[in-house]
Design a protein around this motif. Structure first.
Motif, mmCIF file in Angstrom:
data_model
loop_
_atom_site.group_PDB
_atom_site.id
_atom_site.type_symbol
_atom_site.label_atom_id
_atom_site.label_comp_id
_atom_site.label_asym_id
_atom_site.label_seq_id
_atom_site.Cartn_x
_atom_site.Cartn_y
_atom_site.Cartn_z
ATOM 1 N N UNK A 1 0.845 -1.195 0.000
ATOM 2 C CA UNK A 1 0.000 0.000 0.000
ATOM 3 C C UNK A 1 0.889 1.257 0.000
ATOM 4 N N UNK A 2 0.521 2.230 -0.829
ATOM 5 C CA UNK A 2 1.330 3.457 -0.917
ATOM 6 C C UNK A 2 0.472 4.642 -0.466
ATOM 7 N N UNK A 3 1.070 5.556 0.314
ATOM 8 C CA UNK A 3 0.330 6.721 0.821
ATOM 9 C C UNK A 3 0.996 8.007 0.341
ATOM 10 N N UNK A 4 0.205 9.071 0.201
ATOM 11 C CA UNK A 4 0.748 10.338 -0.294
ATOM 12 C C UNK A 4 1.464 11.139 0.782
ATOM 13 N N UNK A 5 1.089 10.944 2.029
ATOM 14 C CA UNK A 5 1.842 11.557 3.140
ATOM 15 C C UNK A 5 1.527 10.729 4.379
ATOM 16 N N UNK A 6 2.285 10.969 5.439
ATOM 17 C CA UNK A 6 2.103 10.195 6.678
ATOM 18 C C UNK A 6 0.688 10.396 7.238
ATOM 19 N N UNK A 7 0.063 11.528 6.889
ATOM 20 C CA UNK A 7 -1.276 11.808 7.429
ATOM 21 C C UNK A 7 -2.305 10.778 6.961
ATOM 22 N N UNK A 8 -2.081 10.206 5.779
ATOM 23 C CA UNK A 8 -3.041 9.213 5.269
ATOM 24 C C UNK A 8 -2.952 7.884 6.026
ATOM 25 N N UNK A 9 -1.930 7.736 6.878
ATOM 26 C CA UNK A 9 -1.803 6.475 7.628
ATOM 27 C C UNK A 9 -2.470 6.558 9.009
ATOM 28 N N UNK A 10 -3.128 7.684 9.278
ATOM 29 C CA UNK A 10 -3.791 7.840 10.592
ATOM 30 C C UNK A 10 -5.075 7.009 10.634
ATOM 31 N N UNK A 11 -5.297 6.340 11.763
ATOM 32 C CA UNK A 11 -6.541 5.573 11.959
ATOM 33 C C UNK A 11 -6.443 4.149 11.456
ATOM 34 N N UNK A 12 -7.606 3.486 11.408
ATOM 35 C CA UNK A 12 -7.696 2.068 10.989
ATOM 36 C C UNK A 12 -6.692 1.210 11.771
ATOM 37 N N UNK A 13 -6.642 1.441 13.072
ATOM 38 C CA UNK A 13 -5.706 0.716 13.941
ATOM 39 C C UNK A 13 -6.263 -0.680 14.249
ATOM 40 N N UNK A 14 -5.385 -1.632 14.577
ATOM 41 C CA UNK A 14 -5.877 -2.994 14.814
ATOM 42 C C UNK A 14 -6.610 -3.153 16.147
ATOM 43 N N UNK A 15 -7.554 -4.084 16.158
ATOM 44 C CA UNK A 15 -8.196 -4.521 17.397
ATOM 45 C C UNK A 15 -7.612 -5.898 17.690
ATOM 46 N N UNK A 16 -6.959 -6.029 18.834
ATOM 47 C CA UNK A 16 -6.192 -7.251 19.112
ATOM 48 C C UNK A 16 -6.746 -7.938 20.363
ATOM 49 N N UNK A 17 -6.973 -9.230 20.264
ATOM 50 C CA UNK A 17 -7.470 -9.968 21.429
ATOM 51 C C UNK A 17 -6.379 -10.079 22.492
ATOM 52 N N UNK A 18 -6.743 -9.816 23.744
ATOM 53 C CA UNK A 18 -5.793 -10.004 24.844
ATOM 54 C C UNK A 18 -5.930 -11.446 25.341
ATOM 55 N N UNK A 19 -4.818 -12.044 25.713
ATOM 56 C CA UNK A 19 -4.839 -13.452 26.100
ATOM 57 C C UNK A 19 -4.413 -13.650 27.551
ATOM 58 N N UNK A 20 -3.081 -13.792 27.767
ATOM 59 C CA UNK A 20 -2.631 -14.188 29.106
ATOM 60 C C UNK A 20 -3.058 -13.212 30.207
ATOM 61 N N UNK A 21 -2.977 -11.920 29.913
ATOM 62 C CA UNK A 21 -3.238 -10.940 30.983
ATOM 63 C C UNK A 21 -4.707 -10.935 31.428
#
Ligand SMILES: Cc1ncc(COP(=O)(O)O)c(C=O)c1O
Length: 334
Positions: A1-21
């Motif tokens: 994936x290619x972006x035009x500036x770093x600003x286009x990479x904001x958001x769409x962060x992962x949702x990760x299952x927590x396990x041991x803790x």
């Protein structure tokens, strides 16, 4: 994936299952890992949204200056957006800011004004009042005012809320986040409650903050205020971004428990997250008895742990605070 500036990479962060803790917790628990944003915190979302709104309304003109009072993360995100868009960035911060955060702000080109951490909100030396006066003095300055700028919570209503809703396929039953300006939890929570009104929104608060008492009694009590170590948890004012009706409950957590939880998270689940992320884990600990196996809990991990290597991830700092004493509890000893 290619972006035009770093600003286009904001958001769409992962949702990760927590396990041991969360092995002992009778629910499915996920973390929304906002440290994946390019500025390493959820504040990238609001910085971009607030600046672009000020541009659209003509409040910020080319060559202008962005001013705000910030504990660090919003400042870094504002400085990043300003660097790309060509604005000057002036930030007032409290003296409890970590040294790494301060260096990061300067690396991103911000001018940083340090203000005493114990100054009362109305003291002219407080970081709020200082930002206001600088915004008046500097020609072409725009005061972001993240506590009262409703584009703060709007950014989360438009992005974090829909992302979590889709990522959990609507199964979310608890949303837990740390509350400071209220933007993250109230924006995200408003979107989620519009889809599913019975979702529980739990705000993590600090001892030394006025928020919990205000939520429960409607009273702003200055006697509640004292200084504490966590950043991004609690407040000594009532920010305009709070919609207190959206929040089911405020839960107070301590500096020590939250720091220990952040350290445990790295060792158990391999996630290096910030101090307020440990606070949300401690909050979960305090409400766990009401959860069932059907519950789907989302914790918002607002920032990346690399921002706190000289604080909670430093054995020396932890020992100075009295948070760890036994050598076998120190990270270097494990
Ligand atoms: C690390 C961290 N966590 C949580 C928060 C709380 O987010 P909000 O200000 O949207 O309530 C902040 C912001 O102050 C923060 O910097």
């Amino acid at each position: 994936m290619v972006f035009n500036s770093i600003l286009e990479t904001i958001g769409k962060t992962p949702l990760v299952r927590l396990n041991k803790i969360v092995e002992h917790i009778p629910a499915t628990v996920y973390a929304k890992i906002e440290g994946f944003n390019p500025g390493l915190s959820a504040k990238d979302r609001i910085a971009l949204h607030m600046i672009e709104h000020a541009e659209r309304t003509g409040q910020l003109q080319p060559g202008g200056t962005v001013v705000d009072a910030t504990s660090g993360n919003t400042g870094f995100s504002l400085a990043m957006v300003c660097a790309i868009k060509g604005y000057k960035c002036v930030l007032t911060v409290t003296s409890k800011i970590s040294e790494d955060k301060l260096n990061n702000l300067r690396a991103m080109g911000a001018e940083v004004v340090l203000c005493p951490k114990d100054a009362k909100p109305n003291d002219p030396e407080s970081y709020y009042r200082k930002a206001e006066s600088l915004a008046k003095e500097i020609p072409g300055a725009y005061y972001i005012n993240q506590n009262y700028n409703m584009d703060n919570s709007a950014a989360h209503y438009l992005s974090t809320g829909p992302e979590i809703w889709e990522q959990t396929q609507g199964k979310i039953s608890y949303l837990i986040g740390s509350a400071s300006t209220g933007g993250t939890l109230c924006g995200t929570g408003r979107y989620i409650k519009e889809q599913k009104p019975h979702v529980n929104i739990i705000a993590t608060d600090a001892y030394g903050s006025v928020l919990k008492k205000y939520h429960e009694t409607g009273v702003y009590d200055p006697n509640e205020i004292y200084s504490y170590q966590m950043e991004g948890v609690g407040k000594n004012i009532i920010p305009g971004n709070f919609n207190f009706d959206l929040i089911n409950e405020f839960v107070k957590v301590t500096d020590k428990d939250s720091a220990l939880k952040s350290r445990e998270l790295a060792l158990s689940d391999g996630i290096l997250a910030g101090y307020s992320s440990g606070a949300t884990l401690q909050c979960l600990e305090q409400i766990k008895d009401r959860l069932t196996p059907e519950d789907v809990v989302v914790l918002i991990f607002a920032s990346h742990g690399t921002k706190y290597v000289t604080k909670i991830f430093s054995d020396k700092w932890m020992q100075q605070q009295g948070f760890i004493q036994e050598p076998e509890m120190a990270l270097s000893g494990e």
